[in-house]
Write an enzyme that holds these catalytic residues in place. Structure first.
Site, mmCIF file in Angstrom:
data_model
loop_
_atom_site.group_PDB
_atom_site.id
_atom_site.type_symbol
_atom_site.label_atom_id
_atom_site.label_comp_id
_atom_site.label_asym_id
_atom_site.label_seq_id
_atom_site.Cartn_x
_atom_site.Cartn_y
_atom_site.Cartn_z
ATOM 1 N N LYS A 84 -39.801 7.908 32.647
ATOM 2 C CA LYS A 84 -39.892 6.615 33.317
ATOM 3 C C LYS A 84 -41.039 5.785 32.746
ATOM 4 O O LYS A 84 -42.183 6.225 32.702
ATOM 5 C CB LYS A 84 -40.087 6.837 34.816
ATOM 6 N N CYS B 131 -35.151 3.562 38.343
ATOM 7 C CA CYS B 131 -35.637 2.851 39.527
ATOM 8 C C CYS B 131 -36.482 1.610 39.214
ATOM 9 O O CYS B 131 -35.942 0.555 38.885
ATOM 10 C CB CYS B 131 -36.396 3.817 40.425
ATOM 11 N N GLU C 165 -32.568 9.447 41.415
ATOM 12 C CA GLU C 165 -33.916 9.748 40.935
ATOM 13 C C GLU C 165 -34.499 10.916 41.726
ATOM 14 O O GLU C 165 -34.299 11.037 42.930
ATOM 15 C CB GLU C 165 -34.798 8.505 41.137
#
Length: 261
Positions: A108, A142, A43
């Protein structure tokens, strides 16, 4: 038999230094000896997990051009997330760069409020499920790992996948959760899970132990590396995955649902 070769790169990241990180990852990718389909970077691989949005680039920026060049030269898919600016909004965006220069992307969905990510970036509202060599791959970032509904296999044809892939900057102090949740996502979705994390301290002196992992559909760990830089290529077998799903047809009993966004 369909096979998928995935190369994970667990690396330190030079804090907020895009040029240094791109040079480093160029060297690491150039060092690859084994053939591979996909190269996975962590990331925010050009900056570390930074809230300094002045470092964000556009989709025509240097990092996207670098990914396009590497993918074309090496004839591989290159993926990882970067800071992207569009108009007045900033995104933690995973780029899926193909050798032909075409790309897909995923913003995200779950922003890390504990780290004030939600104060700097805009959340995404759609998934990216792509296909490589007969494998459908669902890509996430994540903190998404903590929200199983977003990854849940659905009976809808456009929501089925074979590999769940996470890129991350996940701190060592919560590494037990990282390892446990990666395994849980594999078992509950009867898929391969690939989690690629960074190592080392970031600019906030937060240590990352890596724990990059590949887990199969039964929850068995196929690869795990912690506390050091590592480049690893693994081969996933579609035939093996199909056999597990046929022997244990649990997905057909899953709930049907829609997520409102």
């Amino acid at each position: 038999m369909s096979t998928l070769h995935i190369t994970t790169i667990q690396s330190i990241l030079h804090w907020e230094d895009k040029e240094a990180n791109l040079l480093m990852f160029t060297d690491k990718i150039n060092s690859l000896q084994q053939p591979t389909h996909v190269v996975v970077l962590p990331e925010m691989f050009t900056t570390g997990f930074s809230m300094n949005t002045s470092l964000a680039e556009t989709m025509d920026g240097a990092t996207i051009q670098w990914m396009r060049t590497i993918a074309q030269q090496k004839k591989v898919i290159v993926t990882g997330s970067v800071m992207i600016q569009e108009d007045d909004c900033y995104y933690n965006r995973l780029i899926w760069m193909q050798p032909n220069g075409q790309l897909g992307y995923y913003n995200k969905r779950h922003l890390f409020g504990f780290g004030k990510e939600d104060a700097h970036y805009k959340a995404g509202n759609s998934k990216l499920i792509t296909q490589v060599n007969g494998f459908k791959i669902n890509v996430q970032i994540c903190y998404d790992l903590r929200f199983p509904v977003w990854a849940r296999q659905s009976n809808a044809s456009d929501s089925k996948y074979d590999v769940l892939l996470y890129v991350a900057n996940w701190p060592q102090k919560r590494s037990h959760a990282w390892k446990t949740l990666l395994t849980a996502r594999a078992i509950e979705n009867q898929c391969y899970v690939v989690g690629v994390n960074r190592v080392g301290n970031d600019g906030n002196k937060i240590y990352h132990s890596g724990n990059t992992m590949v887990v199969d559909a039964l929850g068995e760990i196929l690869y795990h590396e912690a506390d050091k830089e590592a480049i690893h290529t693994i081969t996933l077998q579609k035939e093996t995955l199909d056999a597990v799903r046929q022997q244990f047809p649990f997905l057909k009993d899953a709930d049907d649902f829609n997520i409102l966004v």
